[in-house]
Design a protein around this motif. Sequence first.
Motif, PDB file in Angstrom:
ATOM      1  N   LEU A  75      29.561 -20.463  -9.517  1.00  0.00           N
ATOM      2  CA  LEU A  75      30.829 -21.019  -9.961  1.00  0.00           C
ATOM      3  C   LEU A  75      30.735 -21.433 -11.424  1.00  0.00           C
ATOM      4  O   LEU A  75      29.648 -21.715 -11.929  1.00  0.00           O
ATOM      5  N   LEU A  77      33.527 -22.062 -15.204  1.00  0.00           N
ATOM      6  CA  LEU A  77      34.736 -21.650 -15.916  1.00  0.00           C
ATOM      7  C   LEU A  77      34.443 -20.387 -16.713  1.00  0.00           C
ATOM      8  O   LEU A  77      33.304 -19.942 -16.807  1.00  0.00           O
ATOM      9  N   ASN A  78      35.486 -19.819 -17.313  1.00  0.00           N
ATOM     10  CA  ASN A  78      35.278 -18.645 -18.155  1.00  0.00           C
ATOM     11  C   ASN A  78      34.324 -18.980 -19.293  1.00  0.00           C
ATOM     12  O   ASN A  78      34.429 -20.047 -19.898  1.00  0.00           O
ATOM     13  N   GLU A 189      32.814 -10.591  -9.273  1.00  0.00           N
ATOM     14  CA  GLU A 189      34.274 -10.428  -9.281  1.00  0.00           C
ATOM     15  C   GLU A 189      34.707  -9.081  -8.735  1.00  0.00           C
ATOM     16  O   GLU A 189      35.569  -8.434  -9.290  1.00  0.00           O
ATOM     17  N   SER A 220      32.655 -15.611  -8.306  1.00  0.00           N
ATOM     18  CA  SER A 220      34.088 -15.529  -8.044  1.00  0.00           C
ATOM     19  C   SER A 220      34.795 -16.778  -8.520  1.00  0.00           C
ATOM     20  O   SER A 220      34.217 -17.869  -8.579  1.00  0.00           O
ATOM     21  N   HIS A 221      36.050 -16.599  -8.881  1.00  0.00           N
ATOM     22  CA  HIS A 221      36.879 -17.756  -9.202  1.00  0.00           C
ATOM     23  C   HIS A 221      37.671 -18.174  -7.976  1.00  0.00           C
ATOM     24  O   HIS A 221      38.384 -19.170  -8.006  1.00  0.00           O
ATOM     25  N   ASN A 222      37.552 -17.403  -6.929  1.00  0.00           N
ATOM     26  CA  ASN A 222      38.309 -17.680  -5.722  1.00  0.00           C
ATOM     27  C   ASN A 222      37.475 -18.550  -4.781  1.00  0.00           C
ATOM     28  O   ASN A 222      36.549 -18.072  -4.114  1.00  0.00           O
ATOM     29  N   TYR A 254      32.685 -28.923  -7.678  1.00  0.00           N
ATOM     30  CA  TYR A 254      33.382 -27.993  -8.558  1.00  0.00           C
ATOM     31  C   TYR A 254      34.876 -28.260  -8.537  1.00  0.00           C
ATOM     32  O   TYR A 254      35.546 -28.243  -9.579  1.00  0.00           O
TER      33      TYR A 254
END
Lengths: 259, 258
Positions: A75, A77-78, A189, A220-222, A254
């Motif tokens: 996990l 952030l960008n 991703e 993943s951001h999900n 998170y």
Amino acid sequence: MSDKTRNDEKMNNVTEDTALVLSDIGMRFNLSKEKVDSVKEYFIKLVKHELKFDEFWALRNINFEVKKGERVGILGLNGAGKSTLMKVIAGVFRPTEGSVYKQGVLAPMIELGAGFDMQYTGKENIYLYGAVLGYSRKFMDEKVDEIIEFTELKNFIDVPLKNYSSGMKARLGFAIATVVKPDILILDEVLSVGDAKFRKKSEKKLLDMMDTGTTVLFVSHNIDQVKKICNKALILDHGSLVTYGDMEDVVAQYEEMIK
Amino acid sequence: MNTKFEDYRKYSNLFVELVRKGIKLKYRRSYLGIIWSMIEPLLTMIVLTIVFGTLLGHTGKEFPVYILAGRLIYTLFSQSSTAALKSIRTNQGMIKKVYVPKALYPLSSITFNYILFLISLVVLLMVSLVLGVYPTWRVLLAIIPLFVLFCLSVGAGLILSTVGVFFRDMEYLWNVLLMLVMYTCAIFYYPDKILGSDVGWILKYNPLFCIISNFRSCVFGEDMNMWMLGYSSVFAIVSILFGVLVFEKNQDKFILYI
């Protein structure tokens, strides 16, 4: 890469059920403000002493260990360094510092269709990608029907890849990378592509593989997907490892972070 | 060193696949396919024979064989070195996403060009027979200059592929340099006059000319020039050693530049 991998086998904390150990990983990039890629420019700048770079550490002091069969959610952030970390593990980047130890065959799925040739047909690409993963043609002969069936591409399998839609390429990439049952699977991703039906199918396939003991690194951001698939998780922030532990705790932290 | 070797053995399948891909894709979507690797040199030979045969007044029956032998070798060198030069950039999609020993890319592009070159040697044999240049036992010795040629291509390919990553303009520069190599290879003229003059060294120190010259000797059943054989062999070996060194030293940096 392999020299380093070798040496670390001597590391004392490695046991049989260890899949992956990262020790003190650091990855530095030189961010040149302007790209110097012509001979003339290079020499002019060399003479003028203008060849300066800004250093940038995409990763620093990363230490963690993954046991066989664990599913780790990555996990962050960008720009936190998730993809860089995956590429270091996959061997695409050689880390500036530290070393990676991995046991078994690793199948990276960093953007599906890595290593595909657009002029090649789907079927030819199956063999090509199989070879990228280190499998022989004979072995792929046995697996090719299974792969084609899973992709549901049917008639398209003999069409050059440049005529494929992005979803079709993703299916092909997924089917090849998972049919060979790698020991370590990197998913960056990749489950966000394809239609809902294929996503469900691929999720099921992944869960089946995990039952057979494949170690998974899942970017993943999900968060829902991470919750469904992983049992461990880690958070990266600006190139440092913030937390590594059981999925529930880390995901809770998170969610707190991104509020 | 041991692990490096294992690494390459593991990836030998990929090497074969890459060579296969190069050959398959080269003539894909053309009706005659791989036959082009024989027709193309034949047609060029005819054009060059007409132009330079008339221009320089060479009317001998062996002149077309002479031209074809030289041109085939030069073409191999120019195509394989250009392919190697671009190989890392061409395969950047793969390099950016999975780990593969990077030397596979230049090596496989050189190898597939070399295989096509070996196929096109059939044309040379056919043309020789038709024109009455019958091979002697010496033609078997042609293996030696052809092997030196392969080594030279590998050495040049490794160096060029490294340079090509960091400097994009090398592609254009190399085209110009190749033209210089071509004119100093004596492909469509007889070199005797130049070799005897003050500027003979231009040809003598061009390793590709030495290879071509020895290859022709084998085809025409003459003795090879030992000095040229020695010089081109040493040149090839040194270029491989230098190429391996440069490539090894820089390959981890490739990813940051493509």
